[in-house]
Design an enzyme around this catalytic site. Structure first.
Site, short mmCIF file in Angstrom:
data_model
loop_
_atom_site.label_atom_id
_atom_site.label_comp_id
_atom_site.label_asym_id
_atom_site.label_seq_id
_atom_site.Cartn_x
_atom_site.Cartn_y
_atom_site.Cartn_z
CE1 TYR A 196 3.38 -2.05 -7.87
CE2 TYR A 196 2.74 -0.04 -6.73
CZ TYR A 196 3.56 -1.14 -6.84
OH TYR A 196 4.56 -1.34 -5.91
CB ALA A 200 -6.60 -2.16 -8.75
#
Length: 248
Positions: free
Chosen positions: A156, A158
């Site tokens: 999430y 990233a």
């Protein structure tokens, strides 16, 4: 200040609930014709129906935003119907939390495809007519975890960090055509996900926020609506946190 919209049409992804629902409703209240998109036909349909019942203009479209082919097909059909989509709000997102050493490839790709690749798919699908019209707004909804990271949310975080790079690069590519692109990074917001948290956990989270409370979906929607308006025409390539002071 009343925001100005001149007969604009907006497409909002993840509009079936939470922040996306609030964004769709807020834009509709300002007279924007809103296309509510989500994976669930029932949820985006209910939001569009609610907008129409209150006198606004809205329609619904069920699309799996992680599927590039499906987005391309939907974009072509919607542009044939509406001629131009003036405003694109990429809000759709999911979580598949877990520590990195236990995270499956599936959980990684599912989150990256839904949260980040979907932005690329929709931008590619609907932005070209904006450039010909020389007016357009793209707002990508990210998260403060893209700025500061969060244990257990590698995928999430990233994806949300990737949105910042996408936003800034797109802003530079589209600026000469008077199309702006900005990102909004919410902090801890009262949504379906946070409402499921234990009360003690919610209090602990709120204690970390300088304003000592969680935000509301409407807080994010108001910032987004501003960035979509005529008044925000000289703002592009920026990231706006809506987080009660969490990231300073």
């Amino acid at each position: 200040m009343d925001l100005t919209f001149q007969e604009r049409t907006a497409l909002v992804t993840g509009a079936g609930r939470g922040i996306g629902k609030a964004i769709a409703e807020t834009l509709a209240e300002s007279g924007v014709n809103v296309i509510c998109v989500s994976k669930s036909e029932a949820s985006c349909g209910a939001v569009a129906e609610g907008i129409r019942e209150r006198g606004g203009r809205a329609s619904a479209r069920a699309v799996d935003v992680s599927d590039g082919k499906a987005v391309a097909e939907a974009s072509a059909e919607l542009l044939a119907e509406h001629e131009t989509i003036d405003i694109l709000v990429n809000n759709a997102g999911i979580t598949r939390d877990g520590l990195m050493l236990r995270m499956s490839d599936e959980a990684w790709h599912e989150v990256l495809n839904t949260n980040l690749s979907s932005c690329f798919y929709w931008i590619k699908g609907v932005v070209r007519p904006m450039t010909r019209k020389r007016w357009g707004r793209v707002v990508n909804i990210s998260s403060v975890v893209g700025l500061m990271g969060n244990a257990g949310q590698l995928n999430y975080s990233a994806a949300k960090a990737g949105i910042f790079g996408l936003t800034k690069s797109l802003a530079k590519e589209l600026a000469s055509r008077s199309v702006t692109c900005n990102a909004v990074a919410p902090g801890f917001i009262n949504t379906d996900m946070t409402s499921a948290l234990d009360e003690d956990v919610s209090k602990e989270i709120a204690s970390r926020v300088p304003l000592k409370r969680l935000g509301e979906a409407r807080d994010v929607a108001k910032m987004t609506a501003y960035l979509c308006s005529e008044e925000a025409g000289y703002i592009t390539g920026q990231v706006f946190t809506v987080d009660g002071g969490l990231v300073m």
